[in-house]
Design a protein around this motif. Sequence first.
Motif, PDB file in Angstrom:
ATOM      1  N   SER A   1       0.900  -1.152  -0.224  1.00 21.74           N
ATOM      2  CA  SER A   1      -0.193   0.489  -0.179  1.00 21.74           C
ATOM      3  C   SER A   1       0.915   1.122  -0.076  1.00 21.74           C
ATOM      4  O   SER A   1       0.296   2.057  -0.734  1.00 21.74           O
ATOM      5  CB  SER A   1      -1.260  -0.086   1.107  1.00 21.74           C
TER       6      SER A   1
ATOM      7  N   GLN B   1      -5.602   0.588  -5.050  1.00 22.84           N
ATOM      8  CA  GLN B   1      -5.868  -0.594  -3.778  1.00 22.84           C
ATOM      9  C   GLN B   1      -3.732  -1.160  -3.889  1.00 22.84           C
ATOM     10  O   GLN B   1      -2.830  -1.062  -5.112  1.00 22.84           O
ATOM     11  CB  GLN B   1      -6.895  -1.730  -4.294  1.00 22.84           C
TER      12      GLN B   1
ATOM     13  N   ASN C   1      -8.109  -7.832   2.421  1.00 24.09           N
ATOM     14  CA  ASN C   1      -8.047  -7.307   0.798  1.00 24.09           C
ATOM     15  C   ASN C   1      -8.982  -7.623  -0.538  1.00 24.09           C
ATOM     16  O   ASN C   1      -8.174  -7.153  -1.137  1.00 24.09           O
ATOM     17  CB  ASN C   1      -6.422  -7.036   0.712  1.00 24.09           C
TER      18      ASN C   1
ATOM     19  N   GLU D   1      -4.742  -0.072  -8.804  1.00 25.77           N
ATOM     20  CA  GLU D   1      -4.407  -0.717  -8.719  1.00 25.77           C
ATOM     21  C   GLU D   1      -2.927  -0.386  -9.341  1.00 25.77           C
ATOM     22  O   GLU D   1      -2.174  -1.715 -10.404  1.00 25.77           O
ATOM     23  CB  GLU D   1      -4.785  -2.190  -9.100  1.00 25.77           C
TER      24      GLU D   1
END
Length: 509
Positions: A226, A319, A344, A358
Amino acid sequence: MTEQILILDFGSQFTQLIARRVRELNVYCEIHPFNKIPAITSEIKGIILSGSPCSVREEDAPIVDWQGFPSEIPVLGICYGAQMMAQTGGGEVLPSSIREYGRTILNKIDNRYALFKEVADHTQVWMSHSDTIASAPTGADIIASTETVRVAAFKLHDQPRYGIQFHPEVTHTLQGKTILKNFVVDICECSQNWTPDSFAEASIKELKEKLGDDKVIMGLSGGVDSSVAATLIHHAIGKNLYCIFVDNGLLRKNEFEEVLESYKGLGLNVIGVDAKEQFYTALQGLTDPEAKRKAIGKTFIDVFDAEAHKVEGAAWLGQGTIYPDVIESVSVKGPSVTIKSHHNVGGLPDFMKLQVVEPLRLLFKDGVREVGKSLDIPQNILGRHPFPGPGLAIRILGDITAEKVQILQEVDAIFINALKDSGLYDKVWQAGAILLPVQSVGVMGDERTYEKVVALRAVTSVDGMTADWAHLPYEFLADVSNEIINRVKGVNRVVYDISSKPPATIEWE
């Protein structure tokens, strides 16, 4: 245009390892199931056919029309991939009279062929097969053997098509990297320009174009994935990234404050939310691991959603998804059996109308760290061990209370700090402590005690998919055990977990 190697997956446990080895050569590659082959474009410089737990002699064996690939594209079949090429190309595959599992010696290597350039005769390789190629495909030369396998490697006369019975991607094949480099760089002519710097540069450019002036919300965990994903997005859109770091009361000792301080150094716009009491309330009385995970996940969404609503006009959710998550979602034989739900994975609730971005979905964990280095993210973030999303809740077996969390935080801090002080932290993949739901008789001074037991867990691994218990020095474990029992009130016994994955998992719940 990014040149790439296409890896077709037939279900081998080593397929991801092939991809990692190719990427170590600074060459981009993608894994696709054998039954979902993408269009063969000019970007694809070569194709690798993976191993498989299947036998090509089975009626429903996975097969691809490898002869139908454009003739100029090199193909390398590994183990099952080579057997499939032989079986469908005019050769023959039979059950082995002697099964070959493990180390063996490759000899009669013909170095005139590019695949074996600079590969020494009598080199060690790793075999894992119960079938063997009795005869090579029509029009193929045998270019290496072992004592018991005549066709250990072959090449078609008129095309750059190779098959090998062994696994070059595992470290037990001593010159495996050389063999893969010969295929990827020399035979496929890949330029080796897919570097962490080039990935970061291209990603930031793509994110700028994709996100424009939109606002992005992202939940941070303090972990590598992250943090690197947020930094890439931050470089692309600056103040339009809003990060949320939630203290669920299940973090390590002082972690909330330390991680917030680290993020300030990166220039990230981070909102810290103290939601300990909400999580403790949601977990009250729960003992089942799945029930705890789901309660934590639901509470996190409630807290995150409340904070997200304070950001007007947000359109995207950032994400830290990485490539193994993507691969596993499109596995050869469908999703694996659920061992435990992932904190997640599973998408967003319907009421959160956000698109997902992402930036790391093409990277393995080690690639994420390399990109993080190129972005100058501090080592104290990049070098952090993986930590479960549900935090200490799944390291406290049984119900969760604030008192138990505090005990485990103290034990964990002693263990982790000792690993760091002893220079052992970077030598293990993951470490932590588990509070067991049992009490143990002990003696302290002249008094009999009846207190809690904690288990210490440390593993070595490459990617967490398999792991071995870390062989920490006895003296180190003795010192840590002594310090925990002396300093943490309520604990009178320390044990060390010596289970590997498989059959055990890294976490206990």
